[in-house]
Motif scaffolding. Structure first.
Motif, PDB file in Angstrom:
ATOM      1  N   TRP A  43       0.824  -1.209   0.000  1.00 33.08           N
ATOM      2  CA  TRP A  43       0.000   0.000   0.000  1.00 33.08           C
ATOM      3  C   TRP A  43       0.853   1.253   0.000  1.00 33.08           C
ATOM      4  CZ3 TRP A  43      -4.872   0.759  -1.229  1.00 33.08           C
ATOM      5  CH2 TRP A  43      -5.728  -0.344  -1.234  1.00 33.08           C
ATOM      6  N   ARG A  48       0.648   4.202  -2.805  1.00 33.52           N
ATOM      7  CA  ARG A  48       0.517   5.635  -2.516  1.00 33.52           C
ATOM      8  C   ARG A  48       1.658   6.421  -3.154  1.00 33.52           C
ATOM      9  NH1 ARG A  48       0.221   3.546   2.985  1.00 33.52           N
ATOM     10  NH2 ARG A  48      -1.946   2.897   3.355  1.00 33.52           N
ATOM     11  N   ASP A  83      -8.585   4.139   1.080  1.00 36.06           N
ATOM     12  CA  ASP A  83      -8.054   3.468   2.268  1.00 36.06           C
ATOM     13  C   ASP A  83      -7.945   4.439   3.443  1.00 36.06           C
ATOM     14  OD1 ASP A  83      -5.947   5.057   1.465  1.00 36.06           O
ATOM     15  OD2 ASP A  83      -4.415   3.531   1.851  1.00 36.06           O
ATOM     16  N   LEU A  96      -9.456   3.230  -6.495  1.00 29.37           N
ATOM     17  CA  LEU A  96      -8.577   3.643  -5.408  1.00 29.37           C
ATOM     18  C   LEU A  96      -8.929   5.017  -4.838  1.00 29.37           C
ATOM     19  CD1 LEU A  96      -6.059   3.148  -3.673  1.00 29.37           C
ATOM     20  CD2 LEU A  96      -4.692   4.174  -5.515  1.00 29.37           C
TER      21      LEU A  96
END
Length: 228
Positions: free
Chosen positions: A5, A9, A147, A110
């Protein structure tokens, strides 16, 4: 998964930096004959490939005449367009964008981002009057991911010594002590969105940026509800 993750990012930051640099170039070149709006939108998805998550992006630039709004208003108007697309069973990431990466059936939504030429230092209107060329044009990007990550990115021009800074509510470190692609850049993790709105911002800029982040989070929810 933590490293995967963080890597994803980091890809978002790299893509927004690339987008903002090209946004600035096109806006500068077209500032007289066909001016662009100060803000552009990005929509992010990801899919597994070669043992990692790879970012997929769709983008939308606007002519100034089509989007003469401050950023919060632009996001609000676009959200309404996205909802109307969904009601017609159309995909906003296809119908409402002008450039996009191909998506496989494995792609997952996302989040959303912004490339802006209004910055913490000055507005795009001021930049057009004072810049001697592309090297004098700073930029700002923001991202809201599903997220829970929110990021604010500042890309300085020549007057700001070309500094590139990232503030994020979530981790960007891919390896311990090494900030992925950001070696040599300023990066800091902040506890929440309120901390992103700190620093040397005017009250108007702080208000507009806060409103934009809230509206972007809503846009991400709208788009995410209609996609895997």
């Amino acid at each position: 998964m933590r490293i995967a993750w963080a890597d994803l990012r980091s890809q978002v930051v790299a893509r927004l930096r690339w987008m903002n640099t090209h946004h600035a170039q096109h806006a500068w070149d077209q500032r007289v004959r066909d001016p662009l709006a100060a803000h552009a939108l990005a929509f992010f998805a990801y899919e597994p490939a070669a043992g990692r998550f790879e970012l997929r992006t769709a983008t939308r630039l606007f002519l100034h005449g089509d989007a003469p709004y401050v950023l919060p208003r632009l996001v609000h108007e676009f959200t309404g367009q996205a909802i109307r697309c969904q009601q017609r069973r159309q995909d906003p990431m296809v119908t409402l964008t002008d450039r996009r990466d191909p998506l496989s059936p494995q792609a997952r939504f996302l989040g959303v981002g912004v490339s802006s030429l209004d910055t913490r230092w000055q507005s795009w209107e001021v930049t057009q009057r004072t810049a001697a060329g592309i090297v004098d044009i700073p930029g700002r990007c923001v991202a809201v991911l599903n997220d829970g990550t929110t990021m604010v990115i500042d890309r300085g021009g020549r007057k700001q010594y070309d500094r590139f800074t990232v503030a994020s509510t979530a981790e960007l470190e891919v390896d311990p002590g090494i900030v992925g692609w950001f070696r040599g850049f300023d990066w800091r993790r902040v506890p929440d969105v309120a901390a992103l709105l700190g620093g040397p911002l005017s009250e108007v800029d702080r208000r507009d940026l806060g409103d934009a982040l809230s509206l972007l989070a809503n846009l991400a929810r709208v788009l995410g509800a209609d996609r895997p």
